[in-house]
Design an enzyme around this catalytic site. Sequence first.
Site, PDB file in Angstrom:
ATOM      1  N   ASN A 120       0.643  12.057  -2.927  1.00 46.70           N
ATOM      2  CA  ASN A 120       0.098  12.203  -1.104  1.00 46.70           C
ATOM      3  C   ASN A 120      -0.383  13.498  -0.266  1.00 46.70           C
ATOM      4  O   ASN A 120      -0.727  14.456   0.056  1.00 46.70           O
ATOM      5  CB  ASN A 120       0.171  11.134  -0.024  1.00 46.70           C
ATOM      6  CG  ASN A 120      -0.098  10.823   1.036  1.00 46.70           C
ATOM      7  OD1 ASN A 120      -1.323  11.432   2.036  1.00 46.70           O
ATOM      8  ND2 ASN A 120       0.434  11.768   2.043  1.00 46.70           N
ATOM      9  N   GLU A 159      -4.670   8.599   6.626  1.00 45.75           N
ATOM     10  CA  GLU A 159      -4.452   9.261   5.561  1.00 45.75           C
ATOM     11  C   GLU A 159      -5.029  10.702   5.843  1.00 45.75           C
ATOM     12  O   GLU A 159      -4.814  11.389   4.255  1.00 45.75           O
ATOM     13  CB  GLU A 159      -6.178   8.576   4.858  1.00 45.75           C
ATOM     14  CG  GLU A 159      -5.962   7.129   3.993  1.00 45.75           C
ATOM     15  CD  GLU A 159      -7.880   6.581   4.220  1.00 45.75           C
ATOM     16  OE1 GLU A 159      -9.021   7.319   4.453  1.00 45.75           O
ATOM     17  OE2 GLU A 159      -8.044   5.327   4.092  1.00 45.75           O
ATOM     18  N   ARG A 201       5.425   4.092 -10.351  1.00 41.31           N
ATOM     19  CA  ARG A 201       5.374   3.572  -8.742  1.00 41.31           C
ATOM     20  C   ARG A 201       4.689   4.661  -8.164  1.00 41.31           C
ATOM     21  O   ARG A 201       5.001   5.905  -8.037  1.00 41.31           O
ATOM     22  CB  ARG A 201       6.998   3.996  -8.068  1.00 41.31           C
ATOM     23  CG  ARG A 201       7.370   2.240  -7.145  1.00 41.31           C
ATOM     24  CD  ARG A 201       7.604   3.612  -5.465  1.00 41.31           C
ATOM     25  NE  ARG A 201       7.575   3.345  -4.707  1.00 41.31           N
ATOM     26  CZ  ARG A 201       7.934   4.503  -3.774  1.00 41.31           C
ATOM     27  NH1 ARG A 201       7.220   4.809  -4.276  1.00 41.31           N
ATOM     28  NH2 ARG A 201       8.160   3.653  -2.338  1.00 41.31           N
ATOM     29  N   ASP A 203       4.134   6.933  -4.475  1.00 40.40           N
ATOM     30  CA  ASP A 203       4.677   7.114  -2.705  1.00 40.40           C
ATOM     31  C   ASP A 203       3.116   6.222  -1.711  1.00 40.40           C
ATOM     32  O   ASP A 203       2.359   6.817  -2.650  1.00 40.40           O
ATOM     33  CB  ASP A 203       4.747   7.974  -3.288  1.00 40.40           C
ATOM     34  CG  ASP A 203       6.310   8.643  -2.251  1.00 40.40           C
ATOM     35  OD1 ASP A 203       6.884   7.356  -1.503  1.00 40.40           O
ATOM     36  OD2 ASP A 203       6.047   9.462  -1.093  1.00 40.40           O
ATOM     37  N   HIS A 207      -1.612   6.275   2.293  1.00 37.18           N
ATOM     38  CA  HIS A 207      -2.093   7.112   3.469  1.00 37.18           C
ATOM     39  C   HIS A 207      -3.086   7.704   1.880  1.00 37.18           C
ATOM     40  O   HIS A 207      -3.309   9.662   2.115  1.00 37.18           O
ATOM     41  CB  HIS A 207      -0.509   8.153   3.009  1.00 37.18           C
ATOM     42  CG  HIS A 207       0.080   7.752   4.312  1.00 37.18           C
ATOM     43  ND1 HIS A 207      -0.336   7.894   5.193  1.00 37.18           N
ATOM     44  CD2 HIS A 207       1.539   6.428   3.842  1.00 37.18           C
ATOM     45  CE1 HIS A 207       0.971   6.736   6.057  1.00 37.18           C
ATOM     46  NE2 HIS A 207       1.782   5.984   4.833  1.00 37.18           N
ATOM     47  N   GLU A 227       3.655   1.585  -2.980  1.00 38.86           N
ATOM     48  CA  GLU A 227       3.560   1.045  -1.952  1.00 38.86           C
ATOM     49  C   GLU A 227       3.567   1.198  -0.742  1.00 38.86           C
ATOM     50  O   GLU A 227       2.676   2.238  -0.689  1.00 38.86           O
ATOM     51  CB  GLU A 227       5.339   2.495  -2.348  1.00 38.86           C
ATOM     52  CG  GLU A 227       5.754   2.361  -0.555  1.00 38.86           C
ATOM     53  CD  GLU A 227       5.978   3.159   0.500  1.00 38.86           C
ATOM     54  OE1 GLU A 227       6.743   3.340   0.835  1.00 38.86           O
ATOM     55  OE2 GLU A 227       5.542   4.174  -0.173  1.00 38.86           O
ATOM     56  N   ASP A 295      14.392   2.879   1.378  1.00 35.90           N
ATOM     57  CA  ASP A 295      13.739   2.883   3.255  1.00 35.90           C
ATOM     58  C   ASP A 295      14.555   2.746   4.185  1.00 35.90           C
ATOM     59  O   ASP A 295      13.866   2.880   4.818  1.00 35.90           O
ATOM     60  CB  ASP A 295      12.351   3.173   2.886  1.00 35.90           C
ATOM     61  CG  ASP A 295      12.114   4.295   1.887  1.00 35.90           C
ATOM     62  OD1 ASP A 295      12.081   5.441   1.590  1.00 35.90           O
ATOM     63  OD2 ASP A 295      10.875   3.642   1.098  1.00 35.90           O
TER      64      ASP A 295
HETATM   65  C1  ABC Z   1      14.213  11.965   5.926  1.00 34.02           C
HETATM   66  C2  ABC Z   1      15.307  12.004   6.323  1.00 34.02           C
HETATM   67  C3  ABC Z   1      15.669  11.414   7.174  1.00 34.02           C
HETATM   68  C4  ABC Z   1      15.468  11.133   8.427  1.00 34.02           C
HETATM   69  C5  ABC Z   1      13.290  11.070   8.586  1.00 34.02           C
HETATM   70  C6  ABC Z   1      12.816  11.602   9.508  1.00 34.02           C
HETATM   71  O1  ABC Z   1      12.992  12.207   7.310  1.00 34.02           O
HETATM   72  O2  ABC Z   1      16.435  12.105   4.876  1.00 34.02           O
HETATM   73  O3  ABC Z   1      17.129  10.413   6.749  1.00 34.02           O
HETATM   74  O4  ABC Z   1      15.638  10.292   8.965  1.00 34.02           O
HETATM   75  C7  ABC Z   1      11.393  10.928   2.024  1.00 34.02           C
HETATM   76  C8  ABC Z   1      13.148  10.618   2.081  1.00 34.02           C
HETATM   77  C9  ABC Z   1      12.891  10.008   2.970  1.00 34.02           C
HETATM   78  C10 ABC Z   1      13.021  11.578   4.120  1.00 34.02           C
HETATM   79  C11 ABC Z   1      11.642  11.897   4.002  1.00 34.02           C
HETATM   80  C12 ABC Z   1       9.997  11.598   5.139  1.00 34.02           C
HETATM   81  O5  ABC Z   1      10.912  11.502   2.695  1.00 34.02           O
HETATM   82  O6  ABC Z   1      13.261   9.767   0.914  1.00 34.02           O
HETATM   83  O7  ABC Z   1      14.715   9.793   3.370  1.00 34.02           O
HETATM   84  O8  ABC Z   1      12.965  11.435   5.034  1.00 34.02           O
HETATM   85  O9  ABC Z   1      10.621  13.824   4.978  1.00 34.02           O
HETATM   86  C13 ABC Z   1       7.666   6.707   1.373  1.00 34.02           C
HETATM   87  C14 ABC Z   1       9.062   6.987  -0.061  1.00 34.02           C
HETATM   88  C15 ABC Z   1       9.759   7.437   0.493  1.00 34.02           C
HETATM   89  C16 ABC Z   1      10.426   8.790   1.062  1.00 34.02           C
HETATM   90  C17 ABC Z   1       8.547   8.818   1.476  1.00 34.02           C
HETATM   91  C18 ABC Z   1       7.943  10.630   1.232  1.00 34.02           C
HETATM   92  C19 ABC Z   1       7.279   8.289   1.697  1.00 34.02           C
HETATM   93  O10 ABC Z   1       9.477   5.814  -0.168  1.00 34.02           O
HETATM   94  O11 ABC Z   1      11.368   7.257   0.675  1.00 34.02           O
HETATM   95  O12 ABC Z   1      10.628   9.530   1.890  1.00 34.02           O
HETATM   96  O13 ABC Z   1       7.360  10.975   0.164  1.00 34.02           O
HETATM   97  C20 ABC Z   1       5.937   5.622   5.981  1.00 34.02           C
HETATM   98  C21 ABC Z   1       4.738   5.794   4.845  1.00 34.02           C
HETATM   99  C22 ABC Z   1       5.163   5.273   3.435  1.00 34.02           C
HETATM  100  C23 ABC Z   1       6.877   5.938   3.561  1.00 34.02           C
HETATM  101  C24 ABC Z   1       7.318   5.721   5.008  1.00 34.02           C
HETATM  102  C25 ABC Z   1       9.380   6.392   4.450  1.00 34.02           C
HETATM  103  O14 ABC Z   1       7.336   6.352   6.119  1.00 34.02           O
HETATM  104  O15 ABC Z   1       3.310   4.874   5.385  1.00 34.02           O
HETATM  105  O16 ABC Z   1       5.249   5.195   2.408  1.00 34.02           O
HETATM  106  N1  ABC Z   1       7.523   5.864   2.078  1.00 34.02           N
HETATM  107  C26 ABC Z   1       5.448   2.452   9.679  1.00 34.02           C
HETATM  108  C27 ABC Z   1       4.056   2.537   9.539  1.00 34.02           C
HETATM  109  C28 ABC Z   1       4.747   2.850   8.113  1.00 34.02           C
HETATM  110  C29 ABC Z   1       5.603   3.884   7.782  1.00 34.02           C
HETATM  111  C30 ABC Z   1       6.922   3.358   8.494  1.00 34.02           C
HETATM  112  C31 ABC Z   1       8.147   4.106   8.589  1.00 34.02           C
HETATM  113  O17 ABC Z   1       6.144   3.209   9.639  1.00 34.02           O
HETATM  114  O18 ABC Z   1       3.192   1.780   9.095  1.00 34.02           O
HETATM  115  O19 ABC Z   1       3.856   3.342   7.073  1.00 34.02           O
HETATM  116  O20 ABC Z   1       6.129   5.074   6.167  1.00 34.02           O
HETATM  117  O21 ABC Z   1       7.858   5.393   9.434  1.00 34.02           O
HETATM  118  C32 ABC Z   1       6.899  -3.538  10.658  1.00 34.02           C
HETATM  119  C33 ABC Z   1       5.061  -2.810  10.354  1.00 34.02           C
HETATM  120  C34 ABC Z   1       4.733  -0.973   9.561  1.00 34.02           C
HETATM  121  C35 ABC Z   1       6.376  -0.010   9.988  1.00 34.02           C
HETATM  122  C36 ABC Z   1       7.215  -0.455  10.596  1.00 34.02           C
HETATM  123  C37 ABC Z   1       7.940   0.407  10.467  1.00 34.02           C
HETATM  124  O22 ABC Z   1       7.113  -2.218  11.287  1.00 34.02           O
HETATM  125  O23 ABC Z   1       4.368  -3.796  10.688  1.00 34.02           O
HETATM  126  O24 ABC Z   1       3.491  -0.969   9.573  1.00 34.02           O
HETATM  127  O25 ABC Z   1       6.132   0.314   9.669  1.00 34.02           O
HETATM  128  O26 ABC Z   1       6.561  -3.996  11.568  1.00 34.02           O
HETATM  129 CA    CA Z   2      -2.457  11.883   2.564  1.00 34.02          CA
END
Ligand code: ABC
Ligand code: CA
Length: 474
Positions: A120, A159, A201, A203, A207, A227, A295
């Site tokens: 993405n 997206e 897997r 990511d 999106h 995911e 996460d």
């Molecule tokens: C970094 C720092 C953290 C800091 C953060 C702000 O920035 O490390 O300490 O807090 C990677 C890293 C993270 C990093 C991020 C951003 O990048 O691992 O440590 O955080 O720089 C994937 C991976 C994840 C990865 C990324 C980015 C994507 O598994 O490890 O993070 O490559 C969204 C995405 C999802 C993503 C997740 C982190 O963010 O969709 O793919 N994971 C809602 C949205 C979701 C969203 C979620 C979190 O919020 O719908 O799409 O996920 O923002 C439910 C609802 C859901 C809702 C949840 C929270 O509540 O039904 O829809 O999710 O009730």
């Molecule tokens: Ca995108």
Amino acid sequence: ATAAEWQNRTIYQLVTDRFATSDDSGPSCNTDSRQYCGGTWKGVISKLDYIQDLGFDAIWISPVVANIEANTSYGQAYHGYWTQDINSLNSKFGTADDLKSLSAALHKRSMYLMVDVVVNHMASSTDPPDYSDFSPFSTQSDFHTECFITDYSNQTNVEQCWLGDKTVPLADLNTEDDGVVSKMNSWIKGLVSDYDIDGIRIDTVKHVRKDFWPDFASSAGTFTIGEVLDEEPSYVADYTKVIDSVLDYPTWFSLTAAFKNNTGNLTALAATVWQSQSSYKNGELMTGSFLENHDQPRFQSLTQDEALIKNAMTWPFVQDGIPILYYGQEQGYTGGADPANREALWLSGYVEDKTLVTHVKILNGARRLAIAANSSFLTTSARLYAVSESTLAVSKPPLLALLTNVGNGSSATTTWNVPDAGYASNEVLVDVLTCSKVTADSNGGVLVQASSGAPQVLLPTSALSASGSICSNL
Ligand code: ABC
Ligand code: CA
């Protein structure tokens, strides 16, 4: 490997930087500071005995490609999700030969390698990014115009706007552009073949437009599990049509809520399962079933009640999907939200003489016995019975799991009544977690009462192997 070849596996998910070091030294690792701690692919190779001993026959490792090197306010790219160059490896984790050796070492043990990939976005430590830092997508036109995601109810916004923020913008690739698409497709094909990868897997699947995925998956030519982080089965269902498998996030939300305390609701968990079973392409049979990941706060940060922990941990192994265990859960790790949930495993000493390690070994063993005893175990959806707010029975013949969220301290009697469990008349069953016996009634039904709050995993004695490690001296 194909989806069918993955179905009988169980997966150990690890963060390469945090799992094992090359020389087995045990450097300190402060999760809060979000720096590289020293784990490597060589380290993973050196601890395959540990993973295999737990009963897993596949691993999922964090992303392998080169990441940004800056130390941002969110720390370093130790988790691997901040791609800078898809055609180079992250040298912090080792060399190309090391990754090939990991793959070869796994295959020698008949284990599979799953690699996490990000399609993405690319990451930057400046806003706006300097696009020429990226490879091979090095011009601004390879990306969507910068805008951060503000509205998760607007799929175009999800997206085509960007994840991350101004501190670490995740520059969103223009996956509507044919040039970007064909580079991505040939990259994944090469990655899978260069490192002999058995599954990927993916990511941030939600999106990227859905119709991007079928070609990407067929270019990968191997098992794909995506995911889609969302609570709604109806939202996730569409994605089960474009890739092999999805991580079963909706059930995870209900599972966690159901078992994190004794007021959770198992009826709501059952409702999510029924909705997913009826709306996903292959029901929940082709999902990844998990209790923890990198996460989300670890389950043991939510409760320390051993009965609740054991019930919740049992779930992925007795359910329809492919069980996935996030490293460290077996060692009782209690880290909360990211970054606290990414503790170094070497700090545990990889001890195996531990309650939850034993629990995982038995669950893996029981699943294997059930698969061996019934050729349609993997293709028959679980049936849920005796559903109340505090009890639930999961039937996947020959296995019957009895779960409850009354917890450790409860003095209440829990009753599971499963008249149509489908066993033979008066068949003798064993709870593999305690090796105590339960006898089916004359109609093959099961009625069990208990007061410990513990889960039970029943198998007929005929499904146990005399030489196996599970309740073999009954
Ligand atoms: C970094 C720092 C953290 C800091 C953060 C702000 O920035 O490390 O300490 O807090 C990677 C890293 C993270 C990093 C991020 C951003 O990048 O691992 O440590 O955080 O720089 C994937 C991976 C994840 C990865 C990324 C980015 C994507 O598994 O490890 O993070 O490559 C969204 C995405 C999802 C993503 C997740 C982190 O963010 O969709 O793919 N994971 C809602 C949205 C979701 C969203 C979620 C979190 O919020 O719908 O799409 O996920 O923002 C439910 C609802 C859901 C809702 C949840 C929270 O509540 O039904 O829809 O999710 O009730
Ligand atoms: Ca995108």
